[in-house]
Scaffold this active site. Structure first.
Site, PDB file in Angstrom:
ATOM      1  N   SER A 148      13.184 -44.917  49.102  1.00 16.36           N
ATOM      2  CA  SER A 148      14.220 -45.486  49.951  1.00 16.36           C
ATOM      3  C   SER A 148      13.834 -45.289  51.409  1.00 16.36           C
ATOM      4  O   SER A 148      12.977 -44.460  51.733  1.00 16.36           O
ATOM      5  CB  SER A 148      15.555 -44.785  49.656  1.00 16.36           C
ATOM      6  OG  SER A 148      16.537 -45.082  50.615  1.00 16.36           O
ATOM      7  N   TYR A 161      22.067 -38.401  47.997  1.00 18.38           N
ATOM      8  CA  TYR A 161      21.147 -39.535  47.874  1.00 18.38           C
ATOM      9  C   TYR A 161      19.879 -39.277  48.687  1.00 18.38           C
ATOM     10  O   TYR A 161      18.761 -39.492  48.205  1.00 18.38           O
ATOM     11  CB  TYR A 161      21.839 -40.808  48.349  1.00 18.38           C
ATOM     12  CG  TYR A 161      21.025 -42.061  48.143  1.00 18.38           C
ATOM     13  CD1 TYR A 161      21.059 -42.742  46.928  1.00 18.38           C
ATOM     14  CD2 TYR A 161      20.221 -42.578  49.162  1.00 18.38           C
ATOM     15  CE1 TYR A 161      20.321 -43.894  46.730  1.00 18.38           C
ATOM     16  CE2 TYR A 161      19.479 -43.733  48.968  1.00 18.38           C
ATOM     17  CZ  TYR A 161      19.523 -44.388  47.755  1.00 18.38           C
ATOM     18  OH  TYR A 161      18.777 -45.522  47.555  1.00 18.38           O
TER      19      TYR A 161
END
Length: 256
Positions: A148, A161
């Protein structure tokens, strides 16, 4: 002379793609199938990949689906066993399945923290370990983890996350260090901002959408199909000397 068509072909290969019911996962599963792979599609819900399977079969490909809760280690183990049993091997593991929870760090619920870490990081390592063992025995394999932009930065109100995606980058490098000698390439793709239902709220917010597009040198969000080329490259023999790398596919976001 190298045959470039053969170099990027996945004919005869079997791929497992988690989180392939929609969005980026669906595009990736379809992309690998279009390159010739037989695909095991996985999502958390029974029959969750019906549409993905339909699209693959309409394009002339072959695929099955296996439901698995990535928050449960026993379910993850069963997924690995089912994927290996289908064709007797898994040549390409694409750890795409993930989740996110948004809370200020001071109020972040412990159960949400554990769920995000389990789904995003622990399941990817467990699948890599289980399927990686068979790859080691066969002397070849490709593992692609989905990282990410938050593998590089901290974000706001998404500490679990962020931790999971930093962890994905680290695990990618750690496994590459151990398994490169076995002809297994372990890499990651870090998507930038792509148009999916997961990012719909950002797209619908005029201020956030404007800020995001202003930051991207390409000037626009990515479309799911634009992630496929990177995945096929990392899944094919074209990337046989690429290992432990996190490939950003972000329209230049990190360069700005």
């Amino acid at each position: 002379m190298t045959d470039s068509n053969k170099m990027f072909s996945l004919a005869g290969k079997v791929a497992l793609v988690t989180g392939s019911s929609r969005g980026l996962g669906r595009a990736l599963a379809l992309g690998l199938a279009n390159a010739g792979a037989k695909v095991v599609c996985s999502s958390s819900k029974a029959n969750g990949c019906d549409e993905t399977i339909k699209l693959i079969e309409q394009a002339g490909g072959e695929a099955i689906q296996v439901a698995a809760d990535l928050n449960d280690s026993d379910s993850v183990k069963a997924l690995a066993e089912a994927a290996l049993a289908w064709q007797g091997q898994v040549d390409i593991l694409l750890n795409n399945g993930g989740t996110i929870a948004r809370f200020p760090a001071v109020d972040f619920p412990e159960d949400e923290w554990l769920k995000v870490i389990n789904v995003n990081l622990n399941s990817a390592f467990l699948l890599s370990r289980l399927i990686g063992k068979s790859m080691i025995e066969r002397g070849q394999g490709k593992i692609i983890n989905i990282a990410s932009m938050l593998s590089y930065s901290g974000g706001i109100t998404v500490p679990a996350y962020t931790a999971s995606k930093h962890g994905i980058a680290g695990v990618t490098k750690a496994l590459a260090n151990e398994w490169a000698i076995n002809n297994i390439q372990v890499n990651a793709i870090a998507p930038g901002y792509f148009r999916t239902d997961n990012t719909q709220a950002l797209q619908d917010n005029p201020e956030r959408n404007r800020d995001i597009e202003k930051r991207i040198p390409a000037g626009q969000w990515g479309e799911p199909d634009q992630l496929v080329g990177a995945a096929v490259f990392l899944a094919s023999s074209a990337s046989d000397y690429v290992n432990g790398h996190v490939l950003a596919v972000d329209g230049g976001w990190l360069a700005r």
